[in-house]
Design a protein around this motif. Sequence first.
Motif, PDB file in Angstrom:
ATOM      1  N   LEU A 168       1.040   7.320  -7.844  1.00 27.48           N
ATOM      2  CA  LEU A 168       0.662   6.490  -6.713  1.00 27.48           C
ATOM      3  C   LEU A 168       0.228   7.385  -5.557  1.00 27.48           C
ATOM      4  O   LEU A 168       0.913   8.368  -5.244  1.00 27.48           O
ATOM      5  CB  LEU A 168       1.873   5.638  -6.301  1.00 27.48           C
ATOM      6  CG  LEU A 168       1.743   4.737  -5.097  1.00 27.48           C
ATOM      7  CD1 LEU A 168       0.764   3.601  -5.384  1.00 27.48           C
ATOM      8  CD2 LEU A 168       3.108   4.169  -4.717  1.00 27.48           C
ATOM      9  N   VAL A 169      -0.888   7.047  -4.902  1.00 27.39           N
ATOM     10  CA  VAL A 169      -1.352   7.861  -3.770  1.00 27.39           C
ATOM     11  C   VAL A 169      -1.422   7.093  -2.459  1.00 27.39           C
ATOM     12  O   VAL A 169      -1.536   7.705  -1.399  1.00 27.39           O
ATOM     13  CB  VAL A 169      -2.709   8.543  -4.049  1.00 27.39           C
ATOM     14  CG1 VAL A 169      -2.587   9.521  -5.208  1.00 27.39           C
ATOM     15  CG2 VAL A 169      -3.806   7.537  -4.300  1.00 27.39           C
ATOM     16  N   ALA A 170      -1.374   5.773  -2.507  1.00 30.63           N
ATOM     17  CA  ALA A 170      -1.406   5.017  -1.257  1.00 30.63           C
ATOM     18  C   ALA A 170      -1.077   3.562  -1.538  1.00 30.63           C
ATOM     19  O   ALA A 170      -1.435   3.041  -2.600  1.00 30.63           O
ATOM     20  CB  ALA A 170      -2.776   5.109  -0.590  1.00 30.63           C
ATOM     21  N   THR A 171      -0.402   2.920  -0.596  1.00 38.14           N
ATOM     22  CA  THR A 171      -0.149   1.482  -0.684  1.00 38.14           C
ATOM     23  C   THR A 171      -0.472   0.829   0.646  1.00 38.14           C
ATOM     24  O   THR A 171      -0.399   1.472   1.706  1.00 38.14           O
ATOM     25  CB  THR A 171       1.308   1.161  -1.050  1.00 38.14           C
ATOM     26  OG1 THR A 171       2.175   1.617  -0.004  1.00 38.14           O
ATOM     27  CG2 THR A 171       1.712   1.814  -2.359  1.00 38.14           C
ATOM     28  N   ILE A 172      -0.804  -0.457   0.576  1.00 38.15           N
ATOM     29  CA  ILE A 172      -1.089  -1.225   1.782  1.00 38.15           C
ATOM     30  C   ILE A 172      -0.548  -2.631   1.591  1.00 38.15           C
ATOM     31  O   ILE A 172      -0.681  -3.214   0.507  1.00 38.15           O
ATOM     32  CB  ILE A 172      -2.598  -1.219   2.103  1.00 38.15           C
ATOM     33  CG1 ILE A 172      -2.877  -1.874   3.461  1.00 38.15           C
ATOM     34  CG2 ILE A 172      -3.400  -1.884   0.992  1.00 38.15           C
ATOM     35  CD1 ILE A 172      -4.298  -1.623   3.964  1.00 38.15           C
ATOM     36  N   SER A 173       0.075  -3.166   2.622  1.00 35.05           N
ATOM     37  CA  SER A 173       0.626  -4.512   2.542  1.00 35.05           C
ATOM     38  C   SER A 173      -0.489  -5.549   2.492  1.00 35.05           C
ATOM     39  O   SER A 173      -1.661  -5.241   2.748  1.00 35.05           O
ATOM     40  CB  SER A 173       1.534  -4.769   3.744  1.00 35.05           C
ATOM     41  OG  SER A 173       0.817  -4.621   4.957  1.00 35.05           O
ATOM     42  N   SER A 174      -0.120  -6.779   2.172  1.00 37.90           N
ATOM     43  CA  SER A 174      -1.131  -7.827   2.014  1.00 37.90           C
ATOM     44  C   SER A 174      -1.931  -8.047   3.292  1.00 37.90           C
ATOM     45  O   SER A 174      -3.144  -8.284   3.239  1.00 37.90           O
ATOM     46  CB  SER A 174      -0.469  -9.128   1.571  1.00 37.90           C
ATOM     47  OG  SER A 174       0.509  -9.533   2.521  1.00 37.90           O
ATOM     48  N   GLY A 175      -1.295  -7.928   4.438  1.00 38.94           N
ATOM     49  CA  GLY A 175      -1.993  -8.110   5.706  1.00 38.94           C
ATOM     50  C   GLY A 175      -2.622  -6.848   6.251  1.00 38.94           C
ATOM     51  O   GLY A 175      -3.371  -6.887   7.231  1.00 38.94           O
ATOM     52  N   THR A 230      -2.566  -3.849  -7.998  1.00 36.92           N
ATOM     53  CA  THR A 230      -1.562  -4.401  -7.101  1.00 36.92           C
ATOM     54  C   THR A 230      -0.408  -3.410  -6.994  1.00 36.92           C
ATOM     55  O   THR A 230      -0.291  -2.457  -7.766  1.00 36.92           O
ATOM     56  CB  THR A 230      -1.050  -5.744  -7.631  1.00 36.92           C
ATOM     57  OG1 THR A 230      -0.549  -5.556  -8.951  1.00 36.92           O
ATOM     58  CG2 THR A 230      -2.166  -6.779  -7.657  1.00 36.92           C
ATOM     59  N   TYR A 231       0.448  -3.620  -5.992  1.00 36.64           N
ATOM     60  CA  TYR A 231       1.626  -2.796  -5.846  1.00 36.64           C
ATOM     61  C   TYR A 231       2.840  -3.711  -5.762  1.00 36.64           C
ATOM     62  O   TYR A 231       2.925  -4.525  -4.842  1.00 36.64           O
ATOM     63  CB  TYR A 231       1.563  -1.918  -4.607  1.00 36.64           C
ATOM     64  CG  TYR A 231       2.815  -1.104  -4.421  1.00 36.64           C
ATOM     65  CD1 TYR A 231       3.775  -1.460  -3.481  1.00 36.64           C
ATOM     66  CD2 TYR A 231       3.055  -0.006  -5.244  1.00 36.64           C
ATOM     67  CE1 TYR A 231       4.936  -0.734  -3.343  1.00 36.64           C
ATOM     68  CE2 TYR A 231       4.218   0.727  -5.105  1.00 36.64           C
ATOM     69  CZ  TYR A 231       5.154   0.359  -4.155  1.00 36.64           C
ATOM     70  OH  TYR A 231       6.315   1.086  -4.031  1.00 36.64           O
ATOM     71  N   PRO A 232       3.749  -3.601  -6.719  1.00 34.36           N
ATOM     72  CA  PRO A 232       3.737  -2.763  -7.914  1.00 34.36           C
ATOM     73  C   PRO A 232       2.573  -3.116  -8.835  1.00 34.36           C
ATOM     74  O   PRO A 232       2.040  -4.214  -8.752  1.00 34.36           O
ATOM     75  CB  PRO A 232       5.077  -3.081  -8.603  1.00 34.36           C
ATOM     76  CG  PRO A 232       5.909  -3.771  -7.577  1.00 34.36           C
ATOM     77  CD  PRO A 232       4.962  -4.440  -6.647  1.00 34.36           C
ATOM     78  N   PRO A 233       2.180  -2.195  -9.695  1.00 35.95           N
ATOM     79  CA  PRO A 233       0.999  -2.427 -10.523  1.00 35.95           C
ATOM     80  C   PRO A 233       1.231  -3.477 -11.601  1.00 35.95           C
ATOM     81  O   PRO A 233       2.308  -3.576 -12.169  1.00 35.95           O
ATOM     82  CB  PRO A 233       0.730  -1.054 -11.146  1.00 35.95           C
ATOM     83  CG  PRO A 233       2.057  -0.376 -11.168  1.00 35.95           C
ATOM     84  CD  PRO A 233       2.768  -0.853  -9.938  1.00 35.95           C
ATOM     85  N   SER A 234       0.180  -4.240 -11.849  1.00 40.27           N
ATOM     86  CA  SER A 234       0.170  -5.183 -12.954  1.00 40.27           C
ATOM     87  C   SER A 234      -0.377  -4.484 -14.189  1.00 40.27           C
ATOM     88  O   SER A 234      -1.478  -3.945 -14.136  1.00 40.27           O
ATOM     89  CB  SER A 234      -0.703  -6.384 -12.611  1.00 40.27           C
ATOM     90  OG  SER A 234      -0.973  -7.135 -13.766  1.00 40.27           O
TER      91      SER A 234
END
Length: 116
Positions: free
Chosen positions: A47-54, A98-102
Amino acid sequence: QVQLVESGGGLVQPGGSLRLSCAASGSRYMVYAMGWYRQAPGKQRELVATISSGGSTKNYPDSVKGRFTISRDNAKNTVYLQMDSLKPEDTAVYYCNTYPPSPVDWGQGTQVTVSS
């Protein structure tokens, strides 16, 4: 099911920049936190980056913090990864999910090669 198509990879010299895009289809896209992942040859996907839904919360591992920036445009169903100060060790296939990944939503990815 969300379908994801990554683009924007290529060959870049050390210290250069690239901007990756991830186009998502599916009416439920806006409710998902999203992530960018990468897999280098012979290594596990990371994983290198995550972002919330908003879009207000972003997280990065130390290996890319300060160099990579994740963003999203929910109106366009697109997630971006701005990569600056690229290093040879950033060479990998980059994926969004998606995070977590599907497990069923991995796309083809986009190749990023950092080399002089």
